[in-house]
Every structure is written in C-alpha cells, then in structure tokens.
Write an enzyme that holds these catalytic residues in place. Structure first.
Site, short mmCIF file in Angstrom:
data_model
loop_
_atom_site.label_atom_id
_atom_site.label_comp_id
_atom_site.label_asym_id
_atom_site.label_seq_id
_atom_site.Cartn_x
_atom_site.Cartn_y
_atom_site.Cartn_z
N THR A 39 -7.03 6.24 -6.58
CA THR A 39 -6.28 5.35 -5.71
C THR A 39 -4.95 5.02 -6.36
O THR A 39 -4.80 5.11 -7.58
CB THR A 39 -7.06 4.03 -5.46
N ALA A 64 -3.56 -0.81 -7.37
CA ALA A 64 -4.00 -1.46 -8.60
C ALA A 64 -5.02 -2.55 -8.34
O ALA A 64 -5.94 -2.77 -9.14
CB ALA A 64 -2.80 -2.04 -9.35
N ASP A 78 -13.46 5.90 0.70
CA ASP A 78 -12.76 6.09 1.97
C ASP A 78 -13.35 5.08 2.93
O ASP A 78 -14.57 4.87 2.96
CB ASP A 78 -12.93 7.51 2.50
N SER A 79 -12.50 4.42 3.66
CA SER A 79 -12.97 3.33 4.50
C SER A 79 -12.22 3.29 5.81
O SER A 79 -11.16 3.89 5.97
CB SER A 79 -12.83 1.99 3.76
N PHE A 138 -5.14 -7.56 5.63
CA PHE A 138 -4.26 -6.48 6.08
C PHE A 138 -5.05 -5.61 7.05
O PHE A 138 -6.22 -5.87 7.36
CB PHE A 138 -3.76 -5.66 4.89
N TYR A 174 -6.85 -4.13 10.02
CA TYR A 174 -7.44 -4.68 11.23
C TYR A 174 -8.04 -6.07 11.02
O TYR A 174 -8.68 -6.60 11.94
CB TYR A 174 -8.53 -3.73 11.76
N HIS A 222 -17.05 -4.70 3.30
CA HIS A 222 -17.70 -3.39 3.27
C HIS A 222 -17.60 -2.75 1.89
O HIS A 222 -18.57 -2.16 1.41
CB HIS A 222 -17.09 -2.47 4.34
#
Length: 217
Positions: free
Chosen positions: A15, A18, A84-85, A174, A176, A203
């Site tokens: 990613t 940070a 991944d989300s 941030f 949705y 999640h």
C-alpha cells in the site's frame, strides 16, 4: 529473514497509505502474545521507492489482494500483505464491488462515486438498500519467518453490514462513508462516527481480527 535494510524481520504491506500500515501493525503486532509481535511492518513504497503498482485486473477482492501481495513479495523476497476492499450493494447485484474506487469512471473521485450510487438506487426503498463493506486480506510468504504449514498463502475476508442512505451524512471518513449506515450504529452514517467507533466495526478491522485468530490457531 531480515528486511531490505538488514534489520528486524519485516512484513511488507502493499500500500501507499501510511495510515493503513499503522492500523495493520497495531492490529497484528502490538499485543505481546501475537505471533507477529516484534515483527516490523513497512509500506512497499517506503522500502522500494521505484516499486510500480501492479494492474489490479482480478475478478474478485481476493484476486486483486493476491495480485498486490505477490507483486510486493516478488520485489522484496519478504512476507507481504495486501488488502482489497469495496462496497457491495445487493440491489445493484454486488456493484460497485471491486470497482468501488473508480465507480464513476474517475479513480478515487469520492463525490462522483457517491452521486452515481445515489442515481443507481433512485426509487429503491429503504428495505432494499442492503449493503456491506468488504475487505479481503492476503498474506504471502509468511512461512519464511514462521515455519508452519499453510503459511505460504493466507487469506481472510471481513465485512461491515449496513444499508445505503438517501443522502450523505457526516464529514468524517472517506469514500462511501457518508452514505453507508452501519447496522451497528443505527441512525448514524459511517462518516458520523469517531475513528475509534469506525475501527471497532469496520470491514478491515474485522478482517484483521480474523487473520489474528488464524495466526493464533
């Protein structure tokens, strides 16, 4: 195995965020009894500034998380973790799903994505606006520092159940968050929660807790 600087054992996090690295490190390595206690967590771009993010062309959250984790593992030779989300809306047959960040056609345009989501759900009553945030974590190469069967590839999926509101609410968070109404906090959107409240039900937090449980098993 030591990291690229020859120091403590490290897990590379695929990613550029940070804050996400801090969250993952706190969840997986902070407790003294954690199997990952004493292990460092570093963003792949911190260790390898020239790292090129792979194309995320998978069909599922796990596919895309695996693509990122394998890419970081390939360049570093170190255990690597990726997530991944996205948002899954039942009335839209699972959309926006893996395309959550670029739902309106412009990557990471939160306002545009939210506007499109509301358009797609126009006329859909509250009881049919069920949705959930999904986070899939993939860890590859953990067997290089923890010698256990199955630790070459680990994956878990976390969710946060809720529904989609009819208008944005709140200024925190941030994506949705202003439209997502978690079941765990009736009457408040994700963007109306404090960071601590959001972390407790998110999640990604769910996925991290599940991964830690796997490591403890």
């Amino acid at each position: 195995m030591s990291d690229a600087r020859g120091e403590t054992p490290t897990i590379v996090v695929a990613t550029g965020n940070a804050h996400k690295v801090v969250e993952i490190a706190a969840a997986l390595g902070a407790a003294a009894d954690s199997p990952l206690a004493g292990i460092g967590f570093d963003a792949v771009h911190e260790l390898y500034p020239d790292f090129i993010d792979p194309v995320e062309d998978g069909a599922t959250f796990e596919d895309n998380a695996a693509i990122k984790a394998h890419a970081a593992h390939y360049v570093s030779g170190l255990p690597s973790l990726a997530d991944d989300s996205g948002l899954v809306v039942d009335a839209l047959d699972g959309a926006p799903g893996i395309y959550s960040a670029r739902y309106c056609g412009v990557e990471h345009d939160d306002a545009g994505n939210n506007e499109k989501l509301l358009r797609e759900l126009e006329g859909v009553p509250a009881q049919r606006r069920r949705a959930r945030f999904v986070s899939c974590l993939v860890v590859v190469g953990l067997n290089t520092i923890i010698d256990r069967p199955g630790y070459g590839y680990l994956t878990v999926t976390g969710t946060c159940e809720g529904s989609i509101g009819f208008e944005p609410q709140g200024n925190n968070g941030f994506g949705y968050d202003p439209l997502f109404l978690p079941d765990a906090t009736p009457g408040r959107s994700m963007a109306q929660l404090t960071l601590e409240e959001k972390t407790a039900i998110s999640h990604r937090g769910d996925a991290l807790r599940k991964l830690l449980a796997v490591l403890h098993s």
